[in-house]
Design a protein around this motif. Structure first.
Motif, PDB file in Angstrom:
ATOM      1  N   ILE A  37      26.631 -79.514 -88.313  1.00  0.00           N
ATOM      2  CA  ILE A  37      27.572 -80.714 -87.528  1.00  0.00           C
ATOM      3  C   ILE A  37      28.050 -80.673 -86.744  1.00  0.00           C
ATOM      4  O   ILE A  37      27.977 -81.151 -85.483  1.00  0.00           O
ATOM      5  N   CYS A  38      28.823 -79.295 -86.081  1.00  0.00           N
ATOM      6  CA  CYS A  38      29.615 -79.099 -85.420  1.00  0.00           C
ATOM      7  C   CYS A  38      29.375 -77.883 -85.422  1.00  0.00           C
ATOM      8  O   CYS A  38      29.454 -76.778 -86.245  1.00  0.00           O
ATOM      9  N   SER A  39      29.712 -76.655 -84.261  1.00  0.00           N
ATOM     10  CA  SER A  39      30.253 -75.935 -83.624  1.00  0.00           C
ATOM     11  C   SER A  39      31.065 -74.700 -85.112  1.00  0.00           C
ATOM     12  O   SER A  39      30.776 -73.642 -85.139  1.00  0.00           O
ATOM     13  N   GLU A  40      32.157 -75.789 -85.100  1.00  0.00           N
ATOM     14  CA  GLU A  40      33.311 -75.002 -85.996  1.00  0.00           C
ATOM     15  C   GLU A  40      32.648 -74.734 -87.616  1.00  0.00           C
ATOM     16  O   GLU A  40      33.232 -73.591 -88.218  1.00  0.00           O
ATOM     17  N   GLY A  41      31.879 -75.518 -87.721  1.00  0.00           N
ATOM     18  CA  GLY A  41      31.001 -75.243 -89.276  1.00  0.00           C
ATOM     19  C   GLY A  41      30.343 -74.316 -88.903  1.00  0.00           C
ATOM     20  O   GLY A  41      30.496 -73.221 -89.939  1.00  0.00           O
ATOM     21  N   ARG A  42      29.493 -73.648 -87.542  1.00  0.00           N
ATOM     22  CA  ARG A  42      29.122 -72.851 -88.009  1.00  0.00           C
ATOM     23  C   ARG A  42      29.951 -71.561 -87.337  1.00  0.00           C
ATOM     24  O   ARG A  42      29.056 -70.377 -87.982  1.00  0.00           O
ATOM     25  N   ASP A  43      30.628 -71.463 -86.638  1.00  0.00           N
ATOM     26  CA  ASP A  43      31.334 -70.358 -86.594  1.00  0.00           C
ATOM     27  C   ASP A  43      32.281 -70.160 -88.028  1.00  0.00           C
ATOM     28  O   ASP A  43      32.051 -68.810 -88.214  1.00  0.00           O
ATOM     29  N   ASN A  44      32.199 -70.425 -89.036  1.00  0.00           N
ATOM     30  CA  ASN A  44      32.886 -70.452 -90.432  1.00  0.00           C
ATOM     31  C   ASN A  44      31.589 -69.459 -91.316  1.00  0.00           C
ATOM     32  O   ASN A  44      31.359 -68.700 -91.518  1.00  0.00           O
ATOM     33  N   THR A  45      30.371 -70.564 -90.517  1.00  0.00           N
ATOM     34  CA  THR A  45      28.809 -69.092 -91.262  1.00  0.00           C
ATOM     35  C   THR A  45      28.902 -68.116 -90.342  1.00  0.00           C
ATOM     36  O   THR A  45      28.591 -67.006 -91.525  1.00  0.00           O
ATOM     37  N   THR A  46      29.144 -67.458 -89.362  1.00  0.00           N
ATOM     38  CA  THR A  46      29.846 -66.107 -88.945  1.00  0.00           C
ATOM     39  C   THR A  46      30.646 -65.400 -89.896  1.00  0.00           C
ATOM     40  O   THR A  46      30.057 -64.639 -89.162  1.00  0.00           O
ATOM     41  N   ARG A  47      31.743 -66.324 -89.828  1.00  0.00           N
ATOM     42  CA  ARG A  47      32.492 -66.289 -91.232  1.00  0.00           C
ATOM     43  C   ARG A  47      32.103 -65.034 -92.345  1.00  0.00           C
ATOM     44  O   ARG A  47      32.145 -63.619 -92.365  1.00  0.00           O
ATOM     45  N   ILE A  48      31.003 -65.551 -92.325  1.00  0.00           N
ATOM     46  CA  ILE A  48      30.819 -65.547 -93.903  1.00  0.00           C
ATOM     47  C   ILE A  48      29.541 -64.081 -93.409  1.00  0.00           C
ATOM     48  O   ILE A  48      28.894 -63.228 -94.187  1.00  0.00           O
TER      49      ILE A  48
END
Length: 712
Positions: free
Chosen positions: A310-321
Motif C-alpha cells: 500500500i505505501c512506502s512506509e510499509g515496505r520500509d518496515n519489511t526492510t527492517r525485518i
C-alpha cells in the motif's frame, strides 16, 4: 494511487461492524462470511514478475498445506537451507497465504531464504478453535524438521496479528514436546497476546486504529476462536466459558516465556494491540529472552504485512525485518549479556542499537524500560562501539481550566515512562480574571510539583525536578532522570506577558533552556490570544515572544519591558535568543481555531465523527499561517490523527454546542531544528503525537508528544 489504495483497504475492513448485518441474518455467520471475502484485498496486491517461480503447494496432512515460494529459482532445498516458516493472520477466522505473497517474495529476494506459508484450518469450521490451529502449526513445524530435514537453527517463524499469536502459542507448546527444539528466531507483527482484550490500549486507541476500530467489543473474532460460537453462528458455550480467553492455551501473555527463541516484535504506536506487544516484551525480558522491537509511528496494525503493498512506509518496515533476518540468521556466535537486554530499532538507523534495561517488577503489566548504556553490536564481532548521545523526552501540554489533579495515578497515565526528560506545560491553572490576579497562588506550583513527582515514581526509576517557572496561569515543569541530570548544564528560565495592555500575565509564555550533550535546547510553553477571529493577535503574540523573551548569561532572567535591550534580565551578559538554540520545542494552548462559521458546527462535528482529519487540518488557522509564512516559520508538527481538543463540556467527551464554539486544535506541540544553522547535526524523530480523550475534567484535552534526538 497509494492514498487511494490505503483508503480502499481501510474501507474494506468495515465488515467488522455488526450494524451492517441484515436483520434476517445470523450476525456471527454473516460476520464470518464477510471476513473470508478476500477478493478485494487480493486485488490490491501487485502482480509478481514473470521470472519469479509460482508458489507450489505441499500437503502436510489432511488439515494443513504449505505454500512454498522463493524469489530465486536456483536455490536448492537442503538441511543447511535457511527458511521462513510463515503463519498468516486473519483474526483466526479468515485470511490466506496468497494475501502475503508480495511481502514474502520481497523478503525472499533480499534474504535469499525460502518461504513456507502455512494454510491452516479456520475457526469455527467443524468445531475448530485456536487449539486446533496450534496443532496444525506444530504439525507443520515437524514436517520441516522430519520430512525436509531442516535444522531448527535455520528456521525463522514469522506471523502477523492472529498469526503472530499462533507463533507465540507454537513456541510455548514446543517446550512441552520431547525432541522438538526452538527455531533460531521469530518475527511477530502486532500479536494479540491477551484474548480477553483487557489491556489499556484496546480502549485508549480504539478510535485511532483503522483496523481494530471497526470491530465491536467484545471482539466477535475472539468469541469464535475460543469456541464460544459454532460454525452456524450460534452460541456454543455458556457466558462463563468466555473467561477462558485468559487461559494460557489461548492467550500467550499468560504462558511460559522461559527459554524461548530470540524474538522481534513490531507494532504501531496508535493501534489497539500495541499494549499486547509491550506487555509481551516485558514478559520476555523478565524471562531472559533476547528481544528486539520496533514501534512504528506511521503504519497501522501489522506495520509490514498489512501495508507492504500500500505505501512506502510499509515496505520500509519489511526492510527492517530483512535487516533483522540477515543479521540474526547469520550470527556465528550469540553474544549474551549479563543483564536482560532489548534492542530498539529506529527508522533513521540502519544498524539496530542495543540498550540494556532494568525492569520495574512493581507495576504489573507496565513496560518500564530504564536505559543504562547505549552501544552497538557489529555482525560477527564482540566489539562494543559507543553510540552518539541521544535524548528521549515526553511533552505534555494541557489547559486544565482551573481544575486540579489530586490522584497521581491519573496523571501517570498521561506520561511516557522511561524517557530521559518529562516536560509538563499547563495553562489556566487559575482563573484569568482581575479578581484572581489579586490573590496569591504560589502554593499551586508546589501542589502540581508534588503530584507530578508522585506520578513519576516508577519503582527504581527516579526523576528529579530540573526547573520550573510560572506566569500567572501558565506553569512549566521539566523533570529529568537522575542518571541524565549530570549531563545537563546552564539551565535558565524566563517569562513574558502578552495579555492585558500587551503586558498582562493572563496570556504570554514561559520558557526553560539548557545545554545537554554539547547541544542547547529550549522549551517554550505559551497561551496565545483567544477567540475565533483574533488570528492577527495570535501571530503578534508569537513574534513578541520570539523576539523579546531571551536568556541572560548573567542576571535573573526575568522579562522587563523597561529594559533597553530586547530581553529579560538585568545582568550585563550576552542575551541568548530563542531562535539561537539547536532545538526549539514550542507548545501550549496556541488558540488557533478551525476556519468555519458558527453555523457550521454540525458540519465540523460530522467531519470529526467520520475522522476526516485532513479536511479539518486544511481549515486550521495555524496550518494556514505557517503556509503563508506569517507565524511559526520553520516550525514543524507531526501529522494530526486525532480529534480537535477544544471545546468540550467538562466531565464528558461531548463538544459544547450551546456556546456554538467551533471545535478546534487549540493545543499543539511544534518543534524547530536549527542543526544546519548551528553546524551541529541532529537526527530528530517524533515517536508519537496524540490527544488523550479519556481525560474529561477540562474543556480541553491534553496532548502528548514523544521525541528522540540523536546528536552526531
Amino acid at each position: 494511487v497509494q492514498l487511494l489504495s490505503m483508503y480502499m483497504i481501510i474501507r474494506s475492513m468495515e465488515f467488522g461492524n455488526f450494524n451492517q448485518c441484515p436483520r434476517h441474518r445470523n450476525k456471527y455467520q454473516w460476520f464470518i462470511e464477510q471476513h473470508r471475502n478476500n477478493d478485494f484485498l487480493l486485488s490490491l496486491q501487485p502482480r509478481l514478475p514473470s521470472f519469479v517461480d509460482s508458489p507450489t503447494k505441499i500437503q502436510i496432512n489432511d488439515n494443513a498445506v504449505f505454500h512454498r515460494l522463493c524469489y530465486y529459482k536456483d536455490i536448492a532445498l537442503s538441511n543447511d537451507t535457511q527458511v521462513i516458516y510463515h503463519i498468516h493472520g486473519g483474526s483466526f477466522i479468515g485470511g490466506e497465504p496468497a494475501m502475503y505473497y508480495p511481502m514474502l517474495y520481497d523478503i525472499s529476494r533480499q534474504t535469499q531464504m525460502i518461504c513456507f506459508s502455512l494454510q491452516y484450518r479456520l475457526c469455527p469450521d467443524h468445531g475448530v478453535t485456536i487449539l486446533h490451529q496450534v496443532n496444525d502449526c506444530v504439525a507443520a513445524y515437524k514436517y520441516l524438521l522430519n520430512n525436509l530435514h531442516l535444522k531448527p537453527s535455520n528456521i525463522c517463524i514469522m506471523g502477523e496479528s492472529s498469526g503472530a499469536t499462533l507463533v507465540l502459542l507454537l513456541l510455548q507448546k514446543l517446550k512441552l514436546i520431547p525432541n522438538l527444539h526452538q527455531p533460531k528466531c521469530a518475527v511477530l507483527q502486532s500479536p494479540c497476546t491477551d484474548l480477553s482484550y483487557s489491556l489499556p490500549s484496546i480502549r485508549v486507541n480504539k478510535f485511532y486504529d483503522c483496523f481494530e476500530g471497526f470491530v465491536e467489543f467484545p471482539n466477535p473474532c475472539l468469541d469464535i476462536a475460543v469456541g464460544y460460537v459454532d460454525e452456524l453462528g450460534h452460541k456454543a458455550k455458556t457466558d462463563e466459558d468466555i473467561n477462558r480467553k485468559k487461559d494460557e492455551r489461548y492467550s500467550p501473555l499468560y504462558g511460559d516465556w522461559d527459554n524461548l527463541c530470540d524474538l522481534y516484535f513490531m507494532a504501531a504506536i496508535h493501534e489497539s494491540l500495541i499494549d499486547d506487544s509491550k506487555y509481551a516484551v516485558k514478559r520476555a525480558l523478565t524471562a531472559g529472552v533476547n528481544v528486539e522491537y520496533h514501534w512504528d509511528a506511521f503504519c497501522g496494525h501489522c506495520p509490514s504485512a498489512a501495508w507492504h503493498s500500500i505505501c512506502s512506509e510499509g515496505r520500509d518496515n519489511t526492510t527492517r525485518i530483512v535487516d533483522y533476518l540477515n543479521r540474526k540468521m547469520n550470527e556465528i556466535e550469540e553474544i549474551k549479556s549479563p543483564e536482560k537486554s532489548a534492542i530498539i530499532t529506529s527508522p533513521h538507523i540502519p544498524v539496530p542499537q542495543t540498550d540494556e534495561f532494568k525492569l520495574d517488577e512493581k507495576d504489573e503489566g507496565e513496560l518500564i524500560l530504564d536505559s543504562i548504556l547505549h552501544r552497538q553490536r557489529r555482525h560477527r564481532s564482540e566489539a562494543v562501539i559507543d553510540l552518539p548521545p541521544k535524548l528521549s523526552l515526553c511533552i505534555l501540554t494541557w489547559n486544565v481550566n482551573t481544575q486540579r489533579i489530586s490522584d497521581p495515578y491519573r496523571l501517570r497515565k498521561l506520561l511516557e515512562k522511561g524517557v530521559d526528560l518529562i516536560v509538563v506545560g499547563l495553562q489556566e491553572i487559575v482563573d484569568l480574571n482581575a479578581k484572581s490576579m489579586l490573590k496569591n497562588h504560589d502554593n499551586l506550583e508546589d501542589q502540581w510539583e508534588s503530584v507530578i513527582l508522585q506520578a513519576l515514581t516508577f519503582g527504581d526509576l527516579k526523576y528529579c525536578k530540573l526547573s520550573s517557572i510560572r506566569l500567572f496561569g501558565i506553569l512549566l515543569f521539566i523533570f529529568v532522570k537522575l542518571e541524565v541530570h549530570s549531563y545537563v548544564e546552564d539551565v535558565m528560565s524566563n517569562k513574558i506577558g502578552t495579555g492585558v495592555l500587551g503586558l498582562g500575565g493572563n496570556k504570554g509564555a514561559v520558557a526553560i533552556r539548557f545545554n545537554v550533550f554539547d547541544r542547547n535546547v529550549v522549551f517554550v510553553c505559551s497561551h496565545l490570544a483567544a477567540h475565533q477571529g483574533n488570528v492577527t493577535d495570535r501571530n503578534a503574540d508569537f513574534h513578541k515572544i520570539m523576539s523579546k523573551l531571551t536568556f541572560s548569561e548573567t542576571g535573573n532572567n526575568v522579562y522587563k519591558s523597561e529594559t533597553p535591550r530586547d530581553s529579560g534580565g538585568s545582568g550585563n551578559g550576552k542575551n541568548i535568543t530563542i531562535d539561537s538554540h539547536d532545538v526549539i520545542f514550542w507548545f501550549g494552548d496556541l488558540n488557533y481555531r478551525l476556519d468555519f462559521k458558527d453555523t457550521e458546527v454540525p458540519k465540523v462535528i460530522e467531519l470529526i465523527q467520520k475522522k476526516k482529519w485532513n479536511s479539518l487540518v486544511k481549515r486550521d488557522q495555524l496550518f494556514l499561517q505557517i503556509r503563508e509564512k506569517k507565524a511559526f516559520v520553520g516550525f514543524k508538527e507531526n501529522q494530526i490523527r486525532f480529534q480537535p481538543t477544544f471545546k468540550f463540556v467538562p466531565d464528558s467527551n461531548e463538544y459544547d454546542k450551546v456556546k456554538k464554539r467551533i471545535p478546534s486544535y487549540c493545543d499543539r506541540v511544534l518543534w524547530k531544528v536549527n542543526g544546519k544553522k548551528t553546524q551541529k547535526k541532529i537526527v530528530f524523530d517524533c515517536l508519537g503525537y496524540a490527544a488523550l480523550t479519556d481525560q474529561t475534567m477540562s474543556d480541553h484535552k491534553p496532548v502528548v508528544a514523544v521525541f528522540e534526538l540523536k546528536m552526531k
